[in-house]
Design a protein around this motif. Structure first.
Motif, short mmCIF file in Angstrom:
data_model
loop_
_atom_site.label_atom_id
_atom_site.label_comp_id
_atom_site.label_asym_id
_atom_site.label_seq_id
_atom_site.Cartn_x
_atom_site.Cartn_y
_atom_site.Cartn_z
N ASN A 172 0.80 -1.22 0.00
CA ASN A 172 0.00 0.00 0.00
C ASN A 172 0.84 1.27 0.00
N ARG A 173 2.14 1.15 -0.12
CA ARG A 173 2.98 2.34 -0.11
C ARG A 173 3.07 3.01 -1.48
N ALA A 174 3.19 2.22 -2.52
CA ALA A 174 3.41 2.80 -3.84
C ALA A 174 2.77 1.94 -4.92
N SER A 175 1.54 1.57 -4.72
CA SER A 175 0.86 0.71 -5.69
C SER A 175 -0.04 1.53 -6.60
N PRO A 176 -0.02 1.24 -7.93
CA PRO A 176 -0.97 1.91 -8.83
C PRO A 176 -2.41 1.71 -8.40
N ALA A 177 -2.70 0.55 -7.80
CA ALA A 177 -4.05 0.27 -7.33
C ALA A 177 -4.48 1.23 -6.24
N VAL A 178 -3.52 1.68 -5.41
CA VAL A 178 -3.83 2.63 -4.35
C VAL A 178 -4.24 3.97 -4.96
N ASP A 179 -3.49 4.44 -5.97
CA ASP A 179 -3.84 5.68 -6.65
C ASP A 179 -5.22 5.59 -7.27
N LEU A 180 -5.50 4.47 -7.92
CA LEU A 180 -6.81 4.27 -8.56
C LEU A 180 -7.91 4.27 -7.51
N ARG A 181 -7.70 3.56 -6.43
CA ARG A 181 -8.72 3.50 -5.37
C ARG A 181 -8.97 4.87 -4.77
N GLN A 182 -7.90 5.61 -4.49
CA GLN A 182 -8.07 6.93 -3.89
C GLN A 182 -8.81 7.88 -4.82
N ALA A 183 -8.53 7.77 -6.12
CA ALA A 183 -9.24 8.61 -7.09
C ALA A 183 -10.71 8.23 -7.18
N ALA A 184 -10.99 6.94 -7.03
CA ALA A 184 -12.34 6.43 -7.28
C ALA A 184 -13.30 6.54 -6.10
N ILE A 185 -12.78 6.47 -4.89
CA ILE A 185 -13.65 6.37 -3.70
C ILE A 185 -14.72 7.45 -3.63
N PRO A 186 -14.40 8.75 -3.81
CA PRO A 186 -15.48 9.75 -3.71
C PRO A 186 -16.59 9.53 -4.73
N PHE A 187 -16.23 9.11 -5.94
CA PHE A 187 -17.23 8.89 -6.98
C PHE A 187 -18.01 7.59 -6.73
N MET A 188 -17.32 6.59 -6.18
CA MET A 188 -18.02 5.36 -5.82
C MET A 188 -19.05 5.63 -4.72
N GLU A 189 -18.71 6.50 -3.79
CA GLU A 189 -19.66 6.84 -2.73
C GLU A 189 -20.89 7.53 -3.29
N ASP A 190 -20.70 8.35 -4.34
CA ASP A 190 -21.85 9.00 -4.99
C ASP A 190 -22.77 7.95 -5.62
N VAL A 191 -22.17 6.97 -6.31
CA VAL A 191 -22.98 5.90 -6.93
C VAL A 191 -23.67 5.08 -5.86
N GLN A 192 -22.94 4.76 -4.80
CA GLN A 192 -23.51 3.94 -3.73
C GLN A 192 -24.69 4.63 -3.06
N SER A 193 -24.66 5.95 -3.02
CA SER A 193 -25.78 6.68 -2.42
C SER A 193 -27.05 6.55 -3.27
N VAL A 194 -26.87 6.21 -4.56
CA VAL A 194 -28.02 6.00 -5.45
C VAL A 194 -28.51 4.56 -5.36
N VAL A 195 -27.59 3.59 -5.44
CA VAL A 195 -28.01 2.17 -5.54
C VAL A 195 -28.21 1.53 -4.17
N ARG A 196 -27.40 1.91 -3.19
CA ARG A 196 -27.46 1.33 -1.83
C ARG A 196 -27.43 -0.20 -1.86
N GLN A 197 -26.62 -0.74 -2.75
CA GLN A 197 -26.42 -2.19 -2.84
C GLN A 197 -24.92 -2.47 -2.82
#
Length: 251
Positions: free
Chosen positions: A76-101
């Motif tokens: 978790n120190r220098a993984s491309p997946a960490v950068d992707l996850r950090q970029a995605a989380i706020p937008f994923m939370e927006d989607v989750q607020s719609v679907v709640r699944q």
């Protein structure tokens, strides 16, 4: 440098030992570890002891071993997946607020779907996707949208290595290439009950500047989900936001 009768190196065997842990078993006995890693039992004991000493594996009182905290820390120190996850989380939370699944993020790795993140609500439908777990490409909306937005040579290579992909869907009439083209035309993939009965998986690509999928963003909802009309627009908006946050892919 090979230094075993089988011709593989210490690093080869270490990688197989660490790779023996998957989504089905988070802890293993040394005997099972040896079998999964295809190393002699004595070698498995020695390598496991070394990895435990360095914190890359941990061992409980029953002698079972599992990935250690230091392995998680290093990854978790220098993984491309960490950068992707950090970029995605706020937008994923927006989607989750719609679907709640379930809302999930994945990439294509080694002919499989590798799940990077998943958000789930209490009481949501069954979902086999697990963070850091892998799923088949041609049985998931995430996988199919990743493949549809991959270069042609990636698609053809996948079909060469996995001829079962076509037959597993519809042995009589399914045109796999045409289906990928239709996904590109629609901009999303949707499957009913392909992995879990009673559910629908919907996914869209997170595209780079060349129109190639960097990742896939998707949801798993019940069949006949009442807010289904809002799902695809919400996913597409979120995917564009993730792409903007990530910026241009490195050359």
């Amino acid at each position: 440098m090979a230094n075993s009768p089988s011709g593989d190196s210490v690093l080869d065997r270490l990688v197989r030992v660490l790779g023996a842990f998957d989504g089905t078993r988070s802890s293993l006995s040394i005997a099972t570890l040896a079998r999964r890693a295809d190393v002699p039992l004595a070698t498995a004991y020695r390598l496991a002891a070394d990895l435990v000493r360095h914190g890359l594996l941990s061992k409980d009182e029953a002698g079972m071993v599992r990935p250690g905290l230091r392995l998680w820390e290093l990854a978790n120190r220098a993984s491309p997946a960490v950068d992707l996850r950090q970029a995605a989380i706020p937008f994923m939370e927006d989607v989750q607020s719609v679907v709640r699944q379930h809302t999930q993020l994945a990439v294509l790795r080694d002919d499989e779907v590798l799940v990077i993140e998943r958000l789930s609500s209490r009481g949501s439908v069954v979902n086999q996707a697990q963070i850091a777990g892998r799923m088949p490409v041609h049985r998931t909306s995430l996988g199919m949208v990743l493949l549809a937005y991959s270069p042609n040579h990636v698609q053809e290579s996948y079909l060469t290595r996995h001829p079962e992909a076509v037959a597993s869907v519809d042995a009589v009439s399914f045109d796999f290439r045409r289906h990928l083209a239709q996904i590109r035309l629609r901009g999303y993939a949707a499957f009913d009950g392909r992995v879990d009965a009673g559910t629908t998986g919907i996914a869209v690509p997170v595209l780079d500047l060349h129109g190639t999928a960097q990742a896939a963003l998707g949801v798993v909802v019940p069949l006949g989900f009442e807010n289904s009309q809002s799902v695809v627009p919400a996913l597409m908006t979120a995917a564009r936001g993730i792409a903007r946050t990530l910026g241009p892919a490195p050359a």
